[in-house]
Every structure is written in C-alpha cells, then in structure tokens.
Design a protein around this motif. Structure first.
Motif, mmCIF file in Angstrom:
data_model
loop_
_atom_site.group_PDB
_atom_site.id
_atom_site.type_symbol
_atom_site.label_atom_id
_atom_site.label_comp_id
_atom_site.label_asym_id
_atom_site.label_seq_id
_atom_site.Cartn_x
_atom_site.Cartn_y
_atom_site.Cartn_z
ATOM 1 N N ILE A 773 0.757 -1.185 0.156
ATOM 2 C CA ILE A 773 0.106 -0.099 -0.133
ATOM 3 C C ILE A 773 0.866 1.280 -0.048
ATOM 4 N N LEU A 776 2.117 1.560 -3.301
ATOM 5 C CA LEU A 776 1.347 2.227 -4.335
ATOM 6 C C LEU A 776 1.193 3.476 -4.320
ATOM 7 N N THR A 780 2.675 6.302 -6.964
ATOM 8 C CA THR A 780 1.522 7.103 -7.862
ATOM 9 C C THR A 780 0.923 8.382 -7.136
ATOM 10 N N CYS A 782 -1.216 8.923 -4.948
ATOM 11 C CA CYS A 782 -2.711 8.875 -4.612
ATOM 12 C C CYS A 782 -2.754 8.818 -3.216
ATOM 13 N N PHE A 784 -4.924 6.750 -0.025
ATOM 14 C CA PHE A 784 -5.389 5.368 0.326
ATOM 15 C C PHE A 784 -6.039 5.468 1.633
ATOM 16 N N THR A 803 -9.349 4.941 -2.961
ATOM 17 C CA THR A 803 -8.250 5.369 -3.417
ATOM 18 C C THR A 803 -8.582 6.801 -4.126
ATOM 19 N N VAL A 811 -4.613 1.108 -10.094
ATOM 20 C CA VAL A 811 -4.700 0.265 -8.927
ATOM 21 C C VAL A 811 -4.655 -1.253 -9.281
ATOM 22 N N ARG A 812 -5.043 -1.627 -10.242
ATOM 23 C CA ARG A 812 -4.932 -3.160 -10.637
ATOM 24 C C ARG A 812 -3.625 -3.415 -11.199
ATOM 25 N N TYR A 814 -1.030 -2.781 -9.720
ATOM 26 C CA TYR A 814 -0.440 -2.735 -8.240
ATOM 27 C C TYR A 814 -0.830 -3.926 -7.346
ATOM 28 N N VAL A 815 -1.873 -4.874 -7.914
ATOM 29 C CA VAL A 815 -2.729 -5.724 -7.164
ATOM 30 C C VAL A 815 -1.902 -6.624 -6.721
#
Length: 981
Positions: A773, A776, A780, A782, A784, A803, A811-812, A814-815
């Motif tokens: 997390i 991510l 990015t 973003c 969370f 997000t 997001v996908r 980085y899943v």
C-alpha cells in the motif's frame, strides 16, 4: 386539498400543487385542507417579516409552476428584478431559459397595477382575465405572485386594495389561475394586515401554510351586515374549537388510560385485557366488550366486561352463528349501529345474541388469525361509528395482537429452552428425535413435524419420529423419497426448501389442512420437516423459529454423535490399559474447561480456571501459567493451582540463551512447541529445576506454549506425581487444549476491544516501502483509506477501501503487491477534480487488517498519503499491549508506535449500539447485510446488483435475498420494538 369547479383544471392547479412547491423549502411546514364551503381556494396571501421568509415561499411557488408547464408572472416592488432573479437561480430555476421562452415574466407596478397611471380594481381584474386567457393559448395555466408594497404610495386607497382582493377571490375559481399576494407585515398597518387575513382563504406565515378560519367571503366582507356576520363567524369558530378540543381531550384521556394500563409492568395479561375492554366500552359507548378465540369452526369467549347471558368467559359457539363470522370475512373492522335496519334480521347471530350495535376487529398472533376484539350493545348506537373510533379500535386490536405474539414467542422460547435442556441428556440420534417430536406436539405449537435420519448403509432418509399429522403428510407427499422428495432435496443441497399447499397434486385430505411445508437440513444427520396449518403458511417469525429448532436439533445431533464417538473411543481405551482411564477423566475436565472458557471475562479468569480444573481432576499435582514478555522473552508466573510447596519460588526462570537447556517452560517459549519430560530423574543433565521438582514428588512435566496467530500469550506447565504420564495420546489432547485456551484468550480480548468502556488507542506510522500500500501511494501520489472489514463465513475477511487521485487501472497494476485477492471496483466518481474509487477484495493473511482482527484489535483509521501513513486502532484497555505491538511489528517490521492513550467510551458507544443491533443476526446474515451496504446495494442508483453481490459471496441470489431480508427484519425489530418497549 384545494380543487376547482373546472374539471379540466383538477390536475393543473390545486393547493396540493402549491403545497408541494412550498415543501421544497426547508422552512416549510403545516399541511392544510381546502376551506369547506368556499370556492376561492387558489388565492393565497404570504405574510412575511423579512426577505428570507419571503423568498422561502415565493421561489418554490414559482418553480413549481414552471415545472408544471404554467406561465409564471412575478410583480416586483419591494425587491429589484435582479434580487428576484438571483433568488430564483439559487432556488434551482433556470431563469434565463424561462425568460427567453416567455414562461417567466417579471413586471413592475407600472406594468400591472398602475399601468394606466392609477390603480383601479376593476381594470386590474380585467387585465388579469386577459392575461389568463393569453397564457392558456400556450401554457396549462397562469401562476401569479406579486409584492404588494406598491400600495403604500400616496395614490392608491387601502379600501381599493381590499376591494381588489375580494374581486380576485371571485375571479380565481372560474379561471386556470393560482395567485400568491405578498405582504410585508412590518410595512403594512396592523388593521390592513387584519383585513388582508380576512380576505384570503389560505395564508402563508413563518414558512407555514395555514387554513384560514378567519376568512370572510367577499359578499360578506363588503356587505352591509358585515359586523353581524363577523360576530356569527366568531361564535361558530369558538363553538367549533371548543367542541373539537373537548373531543380531543376525551380521546387523549382514553389513550392515556389505555397506555397506562398496557405499559404497567405489574399488571398481568388478564388484568391488562380487562382494562382494555373497559376503556373500549367507555370510548365507544357500548355495554359489553369481549375477546374471543376463533378457528375455522369454533368461537370461544376468553374475557368479557359487561353482562350478557350468551357471552361469558369460556362459552363456546359455532363460528357461523356469531357476529364475528362476518368480521372474519372482511379485511376491515366491522361496525353495526342498528342491526335490524342493516339486514341482520334472520341471521343466526342476531337471533342468538340480539345485539343491535356491534363493533369488532380481527386479532392476530404473528401471521395467523387468533381471534376477535368486540364491543356491543342490545340497543342500537346513535349515529355512525367515526373514523377516529375505527382507528382507536384498530389500535387496541394491534396492541392485543402484539401482546399475543409476544406471549406466544415467550412461550415458544421457554419451550425451546426446555427442549434444549432435554437434548443435553440425549445420548443417541434416536433419543434426540423423540425429544424433538414430543416437544413439537406438546409445547412448540408444531402439530406437523417429522425428523428423518440419513442411513449411510443404503443412502436413504428414514423417518425416525413424527407427529401423527406429519406421518400422514410424509406418506402422502413422499417427502423423504430419494432424489425427489422435498426432504431429500433439502438434505442433498444442504439448504432450506419450502412448498405452499403441498397436497395440491394429490387426492389426500389431512386434518388439519397443511398449507405450507418447510424442510431444513440437519447437517449430515438428516432433515427436520415441519408443516404450517395457518391460512398463509409460515410467517417469517414462525419460519425463523422452526429454523432455530432445527439449529438446536442439529447441535444436539452433533453433540450426541460426538458423545457416542467419545464413548466408543473411551471403551476402546479402557480395554487397552488402565492408564487410559486418566484420559477419559481429562476429557471430562477439558469439557468443563471448554464450558468455563465460554463465559470467562478475561485472561486472568481463563488461566485460573484452567489451572484449577486440571489439578482438581488429576493426575496433575501442579499446574501453573507464565506470562510471556514478547520484548525481553521473560516468563513470569501469574497463576497456579495444586501442590505448589514453594516450587515456583525455588526455580529461576531465565528465558534468555539458546533454545537448548533450561526448564521445559523456557524451551517451550523459545521454540513455540510443547516440551515433555516423562522421566525427570532419568533426563540429564540434572539441572536445578529438576532437583526442585523431584524434592516435591514431581516425576513428569509438560510445558505447552499458548500460541494463536503466531502470538505467544504464555506457557502452561503441568507436573505429575508419576513418570510416563504424557504419552502421545495424552500429549495430543493437551496440545489441542492449549490451542483452545490461546483461542479463548484472543477471543475474550477481542470482545473487550468491542464492548469495554475503556480502550487503549494505538497509532502506528508506516515507513516500510516493502508494504504494497505504501509503495502504491509513494509511486502514484494517490491517497489510500481503509473503510471497513466484513468477516466471512469461510474465516476470511472481505475489505473495502478507497483510493483518491488515480484510476482503477493503475490500482489493478499494483494488485500483485497488495495483500488482497479478487479485487473488484464498486464505484468510481470525481470530487473536486479528483477521481475517487471504492474497491472490494478478500484480504490475505499478510494484510494488516487481518493481523489486527486476529489479535483482538479493531482498526479505527488506516490512511496513506504521500506525506504520511497512519494506522490507528483500538484494543481493550487491559490487553497485553506489548504482545499486540509485537504481533503487529512482526507483520510490518518498519512500523513505529507514535501514540498510545487510554480513554473511556461514552455510556453507550457506537460499538455497543452496533453489538446490540447485530446480536440476533447469524454470521451469514451479518456478512450479507454488511457486504450489501459497503458494496453500494442501497445506493440510488445501485452500485452493484443483488446477483453480483451473491456471486461474490459464492451463493445464489435467492439465498442472498433471504439472508438480507432476515437481517433487515431483525434490525428493524431491534430498532422499533426496542423503542416501543
């Protein structure tokens, strides 16, 4: 509601339409009806004291007209045209479009009232009439509102204004027009406001629409007999209001008397019933009141107030020969004021009871009709029964229905509790079946019930015990036939099955008639079949009760099966050697420990109970528990039982050093595995702890680490006075016990985190870039935020998170680095230029949320931004914080505790409220309604459909709907029935 003479105007202009417009204002209140006896109900006056009040009514009034395709004419004076346009825009009106199309026109007094240089009432009425005709060529009607402060100039006379308002009252009813005259109370003299009030049938003041009982029609207002008519109106108003108040006070007294009796906890049901009948008899002015129990054929009086030869407690009659026969044939209450004139002559009920007046309603218990609540007299009743009297009767009937349902529910629960106690004594599946069927016939109000058990020898369901009526039903419907019967289908699919009118395809006739059958699987043991004889089949409450019975039967069968297996196992062990007798005793002890663990309130109580029970039963001489410090590794004894003899004081427990050497308790703590020394004397080296043990008669020892989810709570150590006690079989039992104890400690501390008044709040800062997390967010930019977690029936956790600032596709990407399975996008919206996405996923065991839940904590906040990553969580105030922190950092090594504080919750915390609401929900019901809520199922429009959510839960949509409805019903009962109590 205001209506017009013109039938074609009914759906265009009415006070109801204006009322809906005013309801769009947050300040509006005061529903009204049309003014009886007068036609000018489309003419309203707005009395206001400031601009806010003025626009709160004028804006929605105008907007509603535009929405209904009416032409709207606004006359300004006190406000400028720009002020009005601004207010309309703020009220949601597209002013520019309305002005351009001509649907909205804004005029001054010179354009309207003073267009010929002076005000003339007749010329203004003529102007309005022409304007109405012109408007109807393109629009449904004309809607006018004008600011009346223009009249305050030097030219117009106030009498001309009042004359104009009266003539407007004559014009409006015959035209497709509705008018709102605006008067500033602070600027008009009081006597003018008084006359304005009298000349308008409806007023708007302080955001409230008022029915004007001071209204005087124009012909009366301007007539020569005005004073006399005003006096007459005042006297009528006084009389009407006094009579209404007297009636209201009488109703309130009846309600208060009834409420006081019904809510008195010291009164029995019979005493409340008598009070209810007394109140009803007085309220309706009838001589007798009675409550009767009815079925398809019989009428039986239960309670009576008043005197009648044929109506006495316990008297029984054929239902067709009673007044209640006609009542039960209707869905509404039945009122008879004069039986002979209303067609009752010759009716068996009238011939038998000779009651000229009768008022009755149906009483239910759950979904089934139970009886009737009636009031009657031998003399006729003056006048008709009013709507208020019918409402009061229905209220009493509803209370009685609720009380009967509550009593029925309590009786059933008491019977179910008795059955549960009996089932505890059942040793075989056959005994369980017999207990259930005996209780179904005698106490559970299930006259149609059958238990069928699965026979593995031939793969069939065989009826083990049935009520008399159920035996006939099973035979007639082939309910348990392999592959096709409803019972077999429920067993094979492990799911409830229902069918209405099960005998519709057969020629069989059963007494009583079975209207619905439900089959409920009993795990791998068999099926419980139950039938309803109610008119509509099972109600939801009855269905839930049968499900509860089935759950208890399944649990009893499980227990009986376990007991039987245990008994067989004990017999085999006893045949092998005498030492296995100890194992039987320890199993009994463990069962007692298991029961004690269920009610334990904390870790200290758990370890005390465990030590005491183990030493009481033997063969253990000493049992002690040592708490483990996850930081230093130190073991500190804090509970013990048995022959201590100073042993714990004589032994030094040093948890440091290697995994080899030292007492078994230390080795168990280091390795996380049980440590056994079956012969202390022969097990070199002869360390100090061995000397202390032998000197006190201890010859064997086992140390069991209490571990749950990789967290070591401590070590349980047992000493025996003979060697060789802890062989493989006994070690297995004790190892399972240690797992149970560790689980119980974790569970009780998790419960404390939910319901304790005092909690410890921990805040962690995450700086570990290996965390998916954090990675991510860092890469990015973003944000969370963790939203909620829903435990599932399979033991896993479904999580919801949002997000902000990135697209779902990013997001996908980085899943694979996130601790989730099956990522699903639930919603995608934009706020303040940022893209906000809501996701759902199953959390893996590597997730922080799963770790926190598993160790008794509850996450309060989990947010990650490019500036910070914060996790805030709650644990019970008396929880072992070091253990918790250690477990947390084991999952996230770079986490740092940034804050720790202990605080009290309010007297009724949100969590307690949540726990109370959800107490009745099954785990599956709770999972279903939580998943639906956080998946956006209740949003408008829905983010996800029921079929999509059902698929995510791996269940069918009907099953999802059943769980959801059951959960909603239980929540509503907690909210509304708890409130009424």
């Amino acid at each position: 509601m205001l209506t017009s003479k013109n039938a074609d105007r009914t759906d265009v202009l009415s006070l109801e339409s204006g009322l809906r417009a005013l309801q769009s204002s947050s300040e509006f209140r005061g529903p009204v009806e049309e003014l009886d006896g007068h036609e000018s109900n489309d003419h309203l006056a707005l009395i206001y004291e400031n601009q806010t009040e003025q626009f709160a009514a004028a804006v929605p009034f105008t907007r509603q007209g535009l929405e209904r395709d009416e032409r709207c004419l606004y006359i300004v004076d006190e406000n400028s045209k720009e002020d009005v346009m601004t207010a309309l825009r703020e009220g949601g009106v597209d002013v520019d479009a309305a002005l351009e199309s001509g649907a909205l026109t804004i005029h001054s007094k010179q354009d309207t009232y003073l267009r010929d240089g002076s005000f003339d009432p007749d010329e203004m009425i003529e102007f309005l009439s022409e304007t109405i005709d012109a408007a109807q060529e393109e629009y449904e009607a004309l809607r006018i509102t004008g600011e009346m402060t223009w009249i305050l100039g030097d030219d117009p006379e106030m009498d001309d204004l009042i004359e104009y308002e009266g003539k407007l009252n004559r014009l409006i009813p015959d035209e497709n027009c509705i008018a709102l005259c605006q008067y500033n109370r602070k600027r008009f003299p009081a006597e003018i406001i008084r006359d304005i009030v009298k000349s308008h049938p409806h007023l708007i003041y302080d955001g409230m629409v008022c029915q004007n009982f001071y209204y005087t029609p124009p012909e009366e207002f301007f007539g020569p007999e005005r004073p006399d008519r005003e006096v007459d109106q005042m006297m009528r108003t006084l009389g009407d209001r006094t009579e209404a108040r007297t009636t209201l006070q009488a109703r309130e007294r009846s309600l208060r008397t009834l409420y006081d009796a019904m809510s008195d906890p010291d009164l029995s049901f019979d005493e409340k019933m008598t009070a209810l009948l007394e109140v009803g008899r007085e309220r309706f002015g009838l001589d007798i009141g009675f409550f009767a129990r009815v079925d398809d054929e019989t009428f039986e009086v239960v309670d009576v107030v008043g005197s009648h030869d044929e109506i006495q407690p316990g008297s029984v009659a054929t239902l067709e020969d009673t007044y209640c026969h006609r009542l039960l044939g209707s869905s509404d209450p039945l009122g008879v004021t004069d039986a002979p004139s209303q067609g009752w002559k010759g009716d068996p009920a009238y011939e038998k009871y000779e009651l000229d007046a009768y008022l009755g309603t149906t009483v239910t218990a759950g979904k089934d009709t139970y009886g009737t609540l009636c009031f009657a007299s031998k003399d006729s009743h003056s006048g008709t029964f009013t709507d208020d009297e019918y409402t009061f009767l229905e209220f009493m009937g509803q209370w009685l229905s609720n009380e009967l349902e509550r009593t029925q529910r309590e009786d059933r629960l008491a019977a179910l509790n008795d059955l549960t106690q009996e089932l505890m004594n059942a040793k075989t599946a056959a005994e369980v079946s017999d207990y259930v069927i005996d209780a179904a016939s005698d106490h559970l109000d299930l006259t149609v019930a059958s238990v069928a058990l699965y026979d593995p020898a031939d793969g069939s369901l065989e009826p083990e015990a049935s009520t008399d009526h159920a035996a006939d039903l099973v035979r007639a419907t082939s309910a348990f036939d392999t592959g096709q019967g409803i019972g077999w289908q429920a067993f094979a699919e492990n799911n409830r099955k229902q069918t209405l009118d099960p005998l519709r395809k057969t020629d069989e006739v059963l007494h009583p008639r079975v209207t619905e059958v439900v089959a409920l699987p009993l795990g791998t043991h068999g099926v419980l079949l139950a039938g309803s004889t109610g008119n509509g089949g099972f109600g939801q409450a009855n269905l839930e009760f049968v499900e509860t019975v089935a759950g208890n039967v399944n649990a009893a069968l499980d227990r009986a099966n376990r007991e039987q297996q245990l008994h067989e196992r004990e017999n085999r062990l006893e045949e092998q050697n005498g030492s296995l007798e100890r194992l039987r005793r320890i199993n009994t002890t463990i069962r007692r420990i298991d029961q004690a663990l269920v009610s334990a309130s904390g870790r200290a109580e758990i370890v005390d109970v465990v030590c005491r029970e183990l030493t009481d039963a033997g063969p253990y001489e000493l049992a002690w528990f040592a708490k483990h410090d996850p930081v230093t590794g130190e073991l500190t004894p804090n509970a013990s039982a048995g022959a201590k003899n100073g042993y714990l004081d004589a032994v030094h427990i040093d948890a440091g050093g290697s995994t080899e050497g030292g007492p078994p308790s230390v080795r168990a703590a280091r390795t996380g595995t049980p440590q056994i020394v079956n012969k202390i004397l022969e097990d070199p080296p002869f360390e100090p702890w061995r000397r202390a043990a032998l000197s006190r008669g201890f010859h064997a020892v086992i140390s069991l680490p209490l571990v749950h989810e990789e967290t070591l709570f401590g070590v349980l150590t047992l000493y025996a006075d003979q060697a060789g006690v802890f062989d493989d079989l006994e070690w297995t039992v004790l190892d399972e016990l240690s797992d149970t104890i560790a689980y119980a400690i974790n569970a009780v501390e998790s419960k404390k985190a939910l319901v304790s008044n005092e909690v410890t709040e921990l805040k962690f800062s995450l700086s570990d870039t290996d965390n998916g997390i954090v990675e991510l967010v860092d890469e990015t930019g973003c944000e969370f935020a963790y939203e909620y977690a829903v435990p599932q029936a399979n033991g896993r956790v479904r999580g919801f998170f949002t997000t902000c600032g990135i697209s779902p596709g990013v997001v996908r990407d980085y899943v694979s680095s996130l601790p989730v399975d099956g990522l699903k996008l639930l919603s995608d919206r934009t706020e303040d230029g940022k893209q906000i996405c809501l996701f759902e996923a199953e959390l893996t065991s590597e997730s922080l949320v799963d770790t926190v839940l598993a160790h008794g904590g509850r996450i309060n906040e989990f947010q990650v931004t490019d500036d910070d990553a914060i996790v805030s969580l709650h644990v019970a105030a008396d929880a072992e914080i070091r253990e918790f922190v250690s477990a947390f950092k084991a999952e996230c090594p770079a986490a740092e505790v940034t804050a720790k504080r202990t605080r009290e919750r309010p007297e009724r915390t949100q969590t307690e409220f949540h726990a109370t609401l959800t107490d009745e929900l099954t785990a599956r019901q709770l999972e279903t309604i939580q998943t639906a809520y956080f998946s956006g199922y209740f949003e408008n429009p829905r983010t996800r459909t029921g079929s999509e959510i059902a698929a995510s839960m791996d269940i069918t949509q009907p099953t999802f709907n059943n769980h959801l409805r059951a959960a909603q019903r239980k929540l509503y009962r907690q909210l509304f029935e708890a409130k009424s109590r």
